[in-house]
Design a protein around this motif. Structure first.
Motif, PDB file in Angstrom:
ATOM      1  N   LEU A  66     -27.197 -61.634  23.956  1.00 20.24           N
ATOM      2  CA  LEU A  66     -26.266 -62.514  23.013  1.00 20.24           C
ATOM      3  C   LEU A  66     -27.283 -63.056  21.729  1.00 20.24           C
ATOM      4  CD1 LEU A  66     -23.784 -64.230  25.467  1.00 20.24           C
ATOM      5  CD2 LEU A  66     -23.281 -62.333  23.914  1.00 20.24           C
ATOM      6  N   THR A  67     -28.481 -63.642  22.337  1.00 18.39           N
ATOM      7  CA  THR A  67     -29.540 -64.223  21.417  1.00 18.39           C
ATOM      8  C   THR A  67     -30.045 -63.444  20.318  1.00 18.39           C
ATOM      9  OG1 THR A  67     -30.316 -65.761  23.139  1.00 18.39           O
ATOM     10  CG2 THR A  67     -31.560 -65.401  21.229  1.00 18.39           C
ATOM     11  N   ASP A  68     -29.884 -61.943  20.627  1.00 17.40           N
ATOM     12  CA  ASP A  68     -30.270 -60.987  19.821  1.00 17.40           C
ATOM     13  C   ASP A  68     -29.385 -60.608  18.987  1.00 17.40           C
ATOM     14  OD1 ASP A  68     -33.135 -60.902  20.827  1.00 17.40           O
ATOM     15  OD2 ASP A  68     -32.608 -59.247  22.243  1.00 17.40           O
ATOM     16  N   ARG A  69     -28.073 -61.120  19.213  1.00 15.86           N
ATOM     17  CA  ARG A  69     -26.668 -60.702  18.338  1.00 15.86           C
ATOM     18  C   ARG A  69     -26.352 -59.329  18.593  1.00 15.86           C
ATOM     19  NH1 ARG A  69     -24.118 -64.934  18.163  1.00 15.86           N
ATOM     20  NH2 ARG A  69     -22.828 -63.857  16.845  1.00 15.86           N
ATOM     21  N   HIS A  70     -26.946 -58.669  19.751  1.00 15.86           N
ATOM     22  CA  HIS A  70     -26.433 -57.137  19.804  1.00 15.86           C
ATOM     23  C   HIS A  70     -24.964 -56.831  20.315  1.00 15.86           C
ATOM     24  CE1 HIS A  70     -30.854 -55.876  20.563  1.00 15.86           C
ATOM     25  NE2 HIS A  70     -30.645 -56.259  19.267  1.00 15.86           N
ATOM     26  N   THR A  86     -23.131 -58.270  47.283  1.00 16.08           N
ATOM     27  CA  THR A  86     -22.747 -59.867  47.584  1.00 16.08           C
ATOM     28  C   THR A  86     -22.945 -60.368  46.154  1.00 16.08           C
ATOM     29  OG1 THR A  86     -25.276 -60.272  47.776  1.00 16.08           O
ATOM     30  CG2 THR A  86     -23.859 -59.776  49.802  1.00 16.08           C
ATOM     31  N   PRO A  87     -22.210 -61.699  46.111  1.00 15.14           N
ATOM     32  CA  PRO A  87     -22.202 -62.250  44.607  1.00 15.14           C
ATOM     33  C   PRO A  87     -23.551 -62.817  44.310  1.00 15.14           C
ATOM     34  CG  PRO A  87     -21.133 -63.635  46.465  1.00 15.14           C
ATOM     35  CD  PRO A  87     -21.331 -62.294  47.030  1.00 15.14           C
ATOM     36  N   ASP A  88     -24.612 -62.900  45.063  1.00 14.82           N
ATOM     37  CA  ASP A  88     -25.708 -63.148  44.373  1.00 14.82           C
ATOM     38  C   ASP A  88     -26.744 -62.183  44.357  1.00 14.82           C
ATOM     39  OD1 ASP A  88     -26.175 -62.634  47.046  1.00 14.82           O
ATOM     40  OD2 ASP A  88     -27.098 -64.781  47.526  1.00 14.82           O
ATOM     41  N   ALA A  89     -26.210 -60.964  44.125  1.00 15.37           N
ATOM     42  CA  ALA A  89     -27.006 -59.649  44.188  1.00 15.37           C
ATOM     43  C   ALA A  89     -27.624 -59.510  42.882  1.00 15.37           C
ATOM     44  CB  ALA A  89     -26.232 -58.437  44.744  1.00 15.37           C
ATOM     45  N   ILE A  90     -27.200 -60.173  41.674  1.00 17.44           N
ATOM     46  CA  ILE A  90     -27.625 -59.726  40.536  1.00 17.44           C
ATOM     47  C   ILE A  90     -28.137 -61.053  40.005  1.00 17.44           C
ATOM     48  CG2 ILE A  90     -26.210 -57.595  40.178  1.00 17.44           C
ATOM     49  CD1 ILE A  90     -24.120 -59.703  38.461  1.00 17.44           C
ATOM     50  N   PRO A  91     -29.214 -61.789  40.602  1.00 20.49           N
ATOM     51  CA  PRO A  91     -29.695 -62.966  39.797  1.00 20.49           C
ATOM     52  C   PRO A  91     -30.298 -62.640  38.362  1.00 20.49           C
ATOM     53  CG  PRO A  91     -31.283 -62.121  41.192  1.00 20.49           C
ATOM     54  CD  PRO A  91     -30.072 -61.108  41.457  1.00 20.49           C
ATOM     55  N   GLN A  92     -30.924 -61.531  37.955  1.00 21.32           N
ATOM     56  CA  GLN A  92     -31.395 -61.316  36.687  1.00 21.32           C
ATOM     57  C   GLN A  92     -30.457 -61.248  35.809  1.00 21.32           C
ATOM     58  OE1 GLN A  92     -31.141 -59.207  39.176  1.00 21.32           O
ATOM     59  NE2 GLN A  92     -30.296 -57.165  38.442  1.00 21.32           N
ATOM     60  N   ALA A  93     -29.052 -60.783  36.070  1.00 18.26           N
ATOM     61  CA  ALA A  93     -28.060 -60.444  34.845  1.00 18.26           C
ATOM     62  C   ALA A  93     -27.759 -61.607  33.726  1.00 18.26           C
ATOM     63  CB  ALA A  93     -26.804 -60.217  35.786  1.00 18.26           C
ATOM     64  N   MET A 116     -18.283 -59.179  19.049  1.00 19.96           N
ATOM     65  CA  MET A 116     -17.330 -59.427  20.174  1.00 19.96           C
ATOM     66  C   MET A 116     -17.562 -60.905  20.816  1.00 19.96           C
ATOM     67  SD  MET A 116     -17.918 -55.893  22.189  1.00 19.96           S
ATOM     68  CE  MET A 116     -19.563 -55.679  21.920  1.00 19.96           C
ATOM     69  N   GLU A 117     -16.906 -62.008  20.114  1.00 18.77           N
ATOM     70  CA  GLU A 117     -17.114 -63.256  20.473  1.00 18.77           C
ATOM     71  C   GLU A 117     -16.814 -63.350  21.926  1.00 18.77           C
ATOM     72  OE1 GLU A 117     -15.346 -62.114  17.895  1.00 18.77           O
ATOM     73  OE2 GLU A 117     -16.417 -62.901  16.016  1.00 18.77           O
ATOM     74  N   TRP A 118     -16.000 -62.872  22.260  1.00 16.49           N
ATOM     75  CA  TRP A 118     -15.248 -63.135  23.922  1.00 16.49           C
ATOM     76  C   TRP A 118     -16.579 -62.911  25.039  1.00 16.49           C
ATOM     77  CZ3 TRP A 118     -16.664 -58.582  26.518  1.00 16.49           C
ATOM     78  CH2 TRP A 118     -16.315 -57.418  25.846  1.00 16.49           C
ATOM     79  N   MET A 119     -17.620 -62.216  24.702  1.00 13.76           N
ATOM     80  CA  MET A 119     -18.792 -62.319  25.465  1.00 13.76           C
ATOM     81  C   MET A 119     -19.546 -63.518  25.450  1.00 13.76           C
ATOM     82  SD  MET A 119     -20.399 -58.292  25.002  1.00 13.76           S
ATOM     83  CE  MET A 119     -21.306 -58.549  26.648  1.00 13.76           C
ATOM     84  N   GLU A 120     -19.732 -64.335  24.210  1.00 10.64           N
ATOM     85  CA  GLU A 120     -20.213 -65.511  24.319  1.00 10.64           C
ATOM     86  C   GLU A 120     -19.393 -66.583  25.030  1.00 10.64           C
ATOM     87  OE1 GLU A 120     -22.345 -66.815  20.594  1.00 10.64           O
ATOM     88  OE2 GLU A 120     -21.142 -65.339  19.767  1.00 10.64           O
ATOM     89  N   GLU A 121     -18.109 -66.442  24.914  1.00 15.88           N
ATOM     90  CA  GLU A 121     -17.094 -67.318  25.449  1.00 15.88           C
ATOM     91  C   GLU A 121     -17.124 -67.230  27.013  1.00 15.88           C
ATOM     92  OE1 GLU A 121     -13.748 -65.978  23.385  1.00 15.88           O
ATOM     93  OE2 GLU A 121     -14.225 -66.951  21.515  1.00 15.88           O
ATOM     94  N   THR A 122     -17.338 -66.273  27.406  1.00 13.51           N
ATOM     95  CA  THR A 122     -17.404 -65.725  28.905  1.00 13.51           C
ATOM     96  C   THR A 122     -18.746 -65.702  29.398  1.00 13.51           C
ATOM     97  OG1 THR A 122     -17.162 -63.630  28.791  1.00 13.51           O
ATOM     98  CG2 THR A 122     -14.888 -64.829  28.721  1.00 13.51           C
ATOM     99  N   ALA A 123     -19.723 -66.131  28.834  1.00 10.91           N
ATOM    100  CA  ALA A 123     -21.016 -65.785  29.371  1.00 10.91           C
ATOM    101  C   ALA A 123     -21.438 -66.454  30.517  1.00 10.91           C
ATOM    102  CB  ALA A 123     -22.270 -66.281  28.158  1.00 10.91           C
ATOM    103  N   GLU A 124     -21.019 -67.517  30.858  1.00  3.10           N
ATOM    104  CA  GLU A 124     -21.325 -68.382  31.918  1.00  3.10           C
ATOM    105  C   GLU A 124     -20.538 -67.747  33.355  1.00  3.10           C
ATOM    106  OE1 GLU A 124     -21.262 -72.883  33.884  1.00  3.10           O
ATOM    107  OE2 GLU A 124     -20.459 -72.422  31.714  1.00  3.10           O
ATOM    108  N   LEU A 147     -27.891 -61.191  30.083  1.00  3.02           N
ATOM    109  CA  LEU A 147     -27.044 -61.360  28.938  1.00  3.02           C
ATOM    110  C   LEU A 147     -27.269 -62.373  27.835  1.00  3.02           C
ATOM    111  CD1 LEU A 147     -24.103 -60.929  28.059  1.00  3.02           C
ATOM    112  CD2 LEU A 147     -23.631 -62.738  30.036  1.00  3.02           C
ATOM    113  N   ARG A 148     -27.940 -63.485  28.273  1.00  5.24           N
ATOM    114  CA  ARG A 148     -28.280 -64.648  27.404  1.00  5.24           C
ATOM    115  C   ARG A 148     -29.244 -63.796  26.137  1.00  5.24           C
ATOM    116  NH1 ARG A 148     -27.938 -67.672  31.957  1.00  5.24           N
ATOM    117  NH2 ARG A 148     -30.214 -67.422  32.601  1.00  5.24           N
ATOM    118  N   GLN A 149     -30.151 -63.047  26.629  1.00  6.79           N
ATOM    119  CA  GLN A 149     -31.062 -62.273  25.620  1.00  6.79           C
ATOM    120  C   GLN A 149     -30.190 -61.463  24.899  1.00  6.79           C
ATOM    121  OE1 GLN A 149     -34.403 -63.176  25.234  1.00  6.79           O
ATOM    122  NE2 GLN A 149     -33.952 -62.134  23.182  1.00  6.79           N
TER     123      GLN A 149
END
Length: 377
Positions: free
Chosen positions: A44-48, A29-36, A52-60, A40-42
């Motif tokens: 990106l924050t860690d710059r890992h 179901t679309p709500d099956a990965i609430p922790q993802a 790959m800027e597209w990961m930030e641009e599409t994060a939401e 993902l934000r962590q």
């Protein structure tokens, strides 16, 4: 009645998936990965994610399937085995040869998977009604967490999906639908105390189990990274010129294709272990011809030659010196810089000094000049 009909639709999906070549199919179901989203934000924050800027641009959109498509009610996850017939680590000992990641030794899987997904989705929509959308990993969909939620496998300590049936060798794709289908149960993590995938990494790209720093990953460095590869990683690359299979290959859940199920994509013979000598001779037209239909083509000839030159420098094979010297005059600064490093690894000091006096004086690119200044001699 509705539940029985939905179960029937799900069986229809499983039959269609098998008919076009998928090995596994499951629903979540679309709500099956609430922790993802938070993970993902962590990340990106860690710059890992490196450059790959597209990961930030599409994060939401990536964090939540419902943000990507609010109407989605069920997500159908599909997986196709691409396991190799032979141990992909064996080529690493053949330093005159190049190691290309198993997934890239045939046609671009994006094209293959997407075509098959469209076949299934159109037949499903015709029977079930409603809307469907298909996605392969070029879209902002977190396929591995969704596949784990659907029960296809679990995300191992190397962050890739692992299946008890197929190990780490799975291509993934998804079909989003407005139809409501019975979801499957998530898979349990079966890694246990094993850390083989972490320990084998040549560049220590895993700061902790289940976490990957792409900036240190050979797959990222040889494919996504556009500039010169940092000197600290060059020796560790060995002869890996496109991707890296080390962490996948050592997973104890793996089975070679002849021991288990037949993989759907057989490696091209000319891409299993190509000679570095032949690859260093590629101009742009020859590169495009050799890798027509292959994912390797996407990185372009210059990045590819950068990787091949690092492999040449690591080979210890001085018969490659004439081609390395020729590439010192390549139009691309990226290629010239890598050629300087390879020259420094292979040439006698007097030859290197002679070429540096002749070529560095006329070099206009700062990155190439840095290579001449810092080359080991």
């Amino acid at each position: 009645m509705k539940r029985a009909n939905n179960e029937k639709l799900k069986r229809f999906l499983a039959e269609e998936a098998k008919a076009v070549g998928f090995d596994l199919m499951a629903v979540t179901t679309p709500d099956a990965i609430p922790q993802a989203g938070e993970r993902l934000r962590q990340y990106l924050t860690d710059r890992h994610h490196g450059t790959m800027e597209w990961m930030e641009e599409t994060a939401e959109r990536r964090a939540s399937p419902s943000t990507l498509w609010p109407e989605v009610r069920s997500i159908i996850m599909l997986a196709m085995n691409y396991g190799p017939q032979e141990d992909p680590l064996a080529v690493l000992k053949r330093r005159d040869r190049a190691a290309i990641s198993v997934y890239a030794q045939n046609r671009d899987y994006h094209d293959i998977i997407k075509g098959k997904l469209k076949q299934i989705a159109s037949r499903f929509a015709a029977r079930a009604g409603g809307d469907v959308k298909v996605f392969v990993d070029t879209a902002p969909v977190m396929e591995k967490p969704l596949a784990a939620a659907a029960g296809i496998g679990w995300q191992g300590k190397h962050t890739n999906l692992v299946s008890r049936e197929f190990g780490s060798w799975l291509f993934l794709g998804s079909i989003f639908t407005t139809a409501e289908l019975p979801p499957d149960e998530p898979e349990t993590d079966h890694c246990g105390s094993c850390r083989a995938c972490l320990d084998i990494c040549p560049t220590q790209a895993f700061p902790a189990p289940y976490r990957l720093d792409a900036r240190r990953c050979i797959s990222y460095l040889t494919i996504e990274h556009k500039g010169p590869i940092a000197p600290e990683f060059r020796k560790a690359l060995g002869n890996r010129i496109y991707g890296c299979d080390d962490c996948l290959s050592v997973c104890p859940w793996n089975k070679f294709a002849e021991e288990a199920h037949e993989a759907k994509l057989r490696a091209r013979e000319d891409l299993k272990a190509p000679r570095l000598e032949a690859l260093l001779a590629l101009d742009d037209a020859a590169f495009r011809a050799l890798f027509s239909g292959s994912p390797v083509k996407r990185i372009g000839r210059d990045r590819f030659l950068r990787n091949a030159l690092i492999a040449a420098g690591n080979s210890g094979d001085r018969t490659l010196l004439p081609q390395v010297e020729k590439l010192l005059g390549d139009p691309s600064p990226l290629v010239r810089g890598a050629a300087v490093w390879a020259l420094g690894q292979l040439a006698e000091p007097q030859i290197f000094i002679k070429l540096r006096k002749r070529l560095a004086a006329s070099e206009m690119d700062d990155t190439v000049l840095d290579e001449w200044r810092t080359a080991e001699q």
